[in-house]
Each structure stands twice: as C-alpha cells, then as structure tokens.
Design a protein around this motif. Structure first.
Motif, PDB file in Angstrom:
ATOM      1  N   GLN A   1       0.383   4.353  -2.455  1.00  0.00           N
ATOM      2  CA  GLN A   1       0.036   5.683  -1.917  1.00  0.00           C
ATOM      3  C   GLN A   1       1.055   6.744  -2.323  1.00  0.00           C
ATOM      4  O   GLN A   1       0.703   7.903  -2.552  1.00  0.00           O
ATOM      5  CB  GLN A   1      -0.090   5.595  -0.399  1.00  0.00           C
ATOM      6  CG  GLN A   1      -1.349   4.856   0.049  1.00  0.00           C
ATOM      7  CD  GLN A   1      -1.355   4.466   1.509  1.00  0.00           C
ATOM      8  OE1 GLN A   1      -0.314   4.548   2.181  1.00  0.00           O
ATOM      9  NE2 GLN A   1      -2.507   4.048   2.018  1.00  0.00           N
TER      10      GLN A   1
ATOM     11  N   GLU B   1      -7.322  -1.108  -2.098  1.00  0.00           N
ATOM     12  CA  GLU B   1      -7.221  -0.912  -0.649  1.00  0.00           C
ATOM     13  C   GLU B   1      -6.423   0.337  -0.295  1.00  0.00           C
ATOM     14  O   GLU B   1      -6.635   0.954   0.753  1.00  0.00           O
ATOM     15  CB  GLU B   1      -6.579  -2.145  -0.012  1.00  0.00           C
ATOM     16  CG  GLU B   1      -7.473  -3.384  -0.053  1.00  0.00           C
ATOM     17  CD  GLU B   1      -6.734  -4.645   0.348  1.00  0.00           C
ATOM     18  OE1 GLU B   1      -5.524  -4.547   0.663  1.00  0.00           O
ATOM     19  OE2 GLU B   1      -7.366  -5.724   0.337  1.00  0.00           O
ATOM     20  N   ALA B   2      -5.511   0.736  -1.173  1.00  0.00           N
ATOM     21  CA  ALA B   2      -4.690   1.927  -0.929  1.00  0.00           C
ATOM     22  C   ALA B   2      -5.412   3.219  -1.290  1.00  0.00           C
ATOM     23  O   ALA B   2      -4.872   4.310  -1.097  1.00  0.00           O
ATOM     24  CB  ALA B   2      -3.385   1.827  -1.709  1.00  0.00           C
TER      25      ALA B   2
ATOM     26  N   CYS C   1      -4.626  -4.657  -3.923  1.00  0.00           N
ATOM     27  CA  CYS C   1      -3.774  -3.787  -3.106  1.00  0.00           C
ATOM     28  C   CYS C   1      -3.996  -2.318  -3.476  1.00  0.00           C
ATOM     29  O   CYS C   1      -4.077  -1.451  -2.599  1.00  0.00           O
ATOM     30  CB  CYS C   1      -2.309  -4.177  -3.301  1.00  0.00           C
ATOM     31  SG  CYS C   1      -1.134  -3.134  -2.416  1.00  0.00           S
TER      32      CYS C   1
ATOM     33  N   LYS D   1       0.815  -1.214   0.000  1.00  0.00           N
ATOM     34  CA  LYS D   1       0.000   0.000   0.000  1.00  0.00           C
ATOM     35  C   LYS D   1       0.852   1.269   0.000  1.00  0.00           C
ATOM     36  O   LYS D   1       0.500   2.261  -0.646  1.00  0.00           O
ATOM     37  CB  LYS D   1      -0.926   0.010   1.213  1.00  0.00           C
ATOM     38  CG  LYS D   1      -2.064  -0.987   1.163  1.00  0.00           C
ATOM     39  CD  LYS D   1      -2.961  -0.805   2.376  1.00  0.00           C
ATOM     40  CE  LYS D   1      -4.064  -1.825   2.408  1.00  0.00           C
ATOM     41  NZ  LYS D   1      -4.930  -1.670   3.596  1.00  0.00           N
TER      42      LYS D   1
END
Length: 414
Positions: free
Chosen positions: A100, A135-136, A132, A96
């Motif tokens: 990000q 989710e980030a 992933c 993540k």
C-alpha cells in the motif's frame, strides 16, 4: 554431509530436511515456512497441525523463529568443512502495508517509476507475493495507472513506467483476481488501449515483451468481458490479433491470441470478422508447423467454428493443404482434436461437397481416418459424427477399402 549428526530440532517435521526459514505456529510446533505454507494451502487435511493434530486456520500466523534460524546458520558454518551449506537469511514476507505504501507512491510523479520497478520485482518472485499485492488493492491502482498514462500520450515515452505497469498487471493476473473482472467487464477503453499497444506502430518504444504482456492481459480481459463488449469487437481488432498469430512474437503471445479468437468466435458477427481478417489461412499455416497439443486444439476449435459459415469453408478450401492437415491430425493429437476435425469435415461434406473436395478427402486419407475413428477408443458421440460423415457420400467413396468393409457389415449403410 552423510556423516554429520544433524540436531533433531533443526529438522522440519514435514519435509524432514534442515529448516531454512523456521516459523512457529499457534500449536507451538516449528516448521520450515515453505513446508507449512504448502500444507496449509493444500487440502482439507491442512486444517490441523501435522504434529499435534490440533485444529488450525488456513490463515494462521507464522511467527519467525529467529533464534532457531541463527542456531542453524551457526551450526552450518561450523560444519562447512563437512560439506554443509550455510542457510541464507530469508527475506521478510511481503505484507499489505508495504504494498500500500508503494501504491501511494504511484501518485507522486518523482516516485512513480521507482515504485513500479519495486512492484515489478516483487510480483515476479512468487504467487504468495502476487496474492498479497492483489489483496492490498494493487489491481485497481495499476489498471488506473495504465489508463491515465495512456490518456497522456507524452507519458508513453521512455521511463514513463508504462512497460513496468503492463508487466505487473501481467504477473498479478496469474492469481485469482475478482477485482480485475469488475474493472474491465464493461471497459471498452481498456480493450482499445491494449489493442493499440499490440499494433505498436503509433506508440514509441513498444517491444516484443510489452506486446506479449499486452496480449496476455487482453486474453484475461476478453474472458471476463460482457456480451456487449464482445459483440462490439471490430475488424481492426481481429486483424491485430491475427497479426500476432502471424508474427509469432512469442509462444505465450501466440497461445493468448488463439484463446482470444476462440472466445470471440461464438458470436456469428465475430466469425465473419475473423474470416475477413485472414485468420483461416494463418491458422492452417501455423498448424503446419506442428505446434503443441493445446495450440492444435485451439486452432481446430476456431476452424470448426468458422467452417460453420460459407465464407469460412470457402477460405478453408482455398488452402491446398487444409483437408490433408485435418486428416493427418486425427487420431494423433487428442480426442478434442478428433471431435473438432470430424465436425470440420462434416460441415464441408454437408455444404461444400464438390466432386473435387470429395476426391481429395479420399486421396489424402481422410476417409481412412474416419474409419479408424470408428475403431479407436473414442467417445460414442465422436464415433456417431464420424459415421454420419461417411454416410453422407458413401456411394462416392465406395472404392475405399474401409468403406467397402463397413458397408458390408452394415455399420455405415442406413
């Protein structure tokens, strides 16, 4: 390689093959990463370690066993002359923090394009990467980027990152994405943006790949849009979608466009707009190319819906091959198609049954196919619909041998 003795500890306990990316879990057992990840995501049985049977969490840590990997690679190199292929060094799993960081770079103009290109590559690699990225928080960042880029029309030129952003969103929508639903459920601007991308004419450098990605994203958007958004879809929107069907720019684009029409036609005002947009004749022409089963099911579902309207039946009967096509596809594609086909013929026989239409149904084998439905292994409700159609005009069709047989056996006569 059959004569080479492979050390036991090089073998994954799940796949029973040499490990390419050995990882150790909390129970102390080492597995190949791909095998244990599949195990952990597969079923309820995955809640325990395959070797020790000790309980595991699905999000258990997978610690890379670098020492074992190097031993395996060295062994492979030594045995290369015996036909053993060297195991490549695996890529580090996406995390993540890295995603990000790339998202933060989207707010820096000089880094935007480079960041988008990296994200596009990562998104194309695997479902694991896509999960992933979701989710980030990438979904919100990409939708926001697309909307902002669209607002600044000059940014739609080459190297704006708009194409890459569409590609990324198209990829990450392949995994479960609840955030996307929240972002677009009431977002008319997003629907309008994607529709204009599909038209392409007033936007520089729009290509077939961009349009394919746009219609795929639009399909996902329509599936989660509110009733208010769906009821506000206008004639120009449906003309654009029908144009995608007509052009057949890609198999995926065609299927997505059909899904959009299928989802939209549950509202009566949308049915009329779909008919006015010229969809009926285009759908029949597409079906004449004998597409795959799922496309045929979508086409028949849309035709069934629009044939519930007088205008839809009129357009359907304008095509010289419409009734013949419906008759030909029965018993040949799937029970879903059989159900839709019978409902289409029922609508026509109830409300548009001229002498010419009834005679055509007889001439092209439609009546014989309906009789075959009664004999085939179809659901009871499908047979009941077929029997109802045959009853409607059995006196007109009594010259058909199959009608004669069923009348004699009282399976059609009321």
């Amino acid at each position: 390689m059959g004569e080479v003795d492979v050390p036991t500890y090089f073998i994954c306990p799940i796949s029973l093959e040499i490990m390419k990316d050995p990882v150790t879990i909390a129970t102390g057992i080492t597995y190949d990463r791909e095998s244990i990840e599949q195990w952990l995501s597969s079923s309820e049985a995955s809640s325990y370690c395959p070797v020790t049977k000790l309980p595991l969490h699905k999000d258990t840590d997978l610690t890379p066993n670098h020492t074992l990997r190097r031993l395996i690679q060295a062994w492979c190199t030594i045995n290369a002359s015996n036909g053993v292929d060297r195991i490549p060094t695996p890529k580090s799993p996406l995390n993540k923090m890295h995603v990000q960081k790339l998202i933060q770079e989207l707010s820096i103009p000089r880094l935007q394009l480079k960041s988008l290109m990296k994200l596009a590559v990562l998104a194309s690699e695997s479902d694991k990467n896509r999960k992933c990225m979701v989710e980030a928080g990438l979904t919100k960042a990409i939708v926001s980027f697309i909307l902002k880029t669209w607002a600044n029309k000059t940014c739609l030129m080459v190297n704006s990152g708009f194409e890459e952003a569409l590609s990324i969103l198209h990829q990450i929508l392949r995994v479960s994405n609840d955030e996307f639903k929240v972002l677009v459920k009431e977002n008319q601007e997003f629907v309008d943006l994607l529709t204009r991308v599909l038209r392409g004419g007033d936007i520089p450098k729009v290509n077939e790949i961009m349009r394919t990605h746009a219609v795929s994203i639009l399909k996902a958007t329509i599936e989660v849009s509110s009733t208010g958004i769906l009821q506000r879809l206008n004639l120009d929107f449906f003309k654009t979608i029908v144009e995608i069907v007509r052009e057949s720019i890609s198999h995926q684009a065609t299927k997505c466009a059909l899904h959009i029409l299928f989802e939209s036609c549950q509202w009566s005002q949308n049915k009329l707009r779909i008919i006015e947009a010229g969809a009926v004749l285009e759908l029949i022409e597409l079906e004449l190319t004998t597409p795959e089963k799922r496309i045929t099911e979508l086409i028949f579902g849309i035709l069934d819906s629009v044939c519930s309207c007088a205008d839809g039946r009129a357009k359907f009967l304008e095509h010289a091959g419409g009734i013949a096509l419906i008759s030909k596809r029965m018993i040949r594609v799937s029970p879903i198609v059989d159900d839709f086909a019978i409902k289409i013929l029922a609508s026509i026989c109830k409300f548009s049954a001229t002498t010419e239409v009834l005679q055509e149904m007889l001439n092209v084998g439609g009546i014989s196919k309906l009789c075959m439905v009664l004999q085939a292994d179809n659901a009871v409700q499908v047979k009941d619909k077929a029997r109802l159609v045959l009853r409607l005009h059995s006196s007109f069709w009594n010259s058909s041998p199959c009608i004669h047989v069923y009348l004699l056996t009282r399976q059609i006569a009321s």
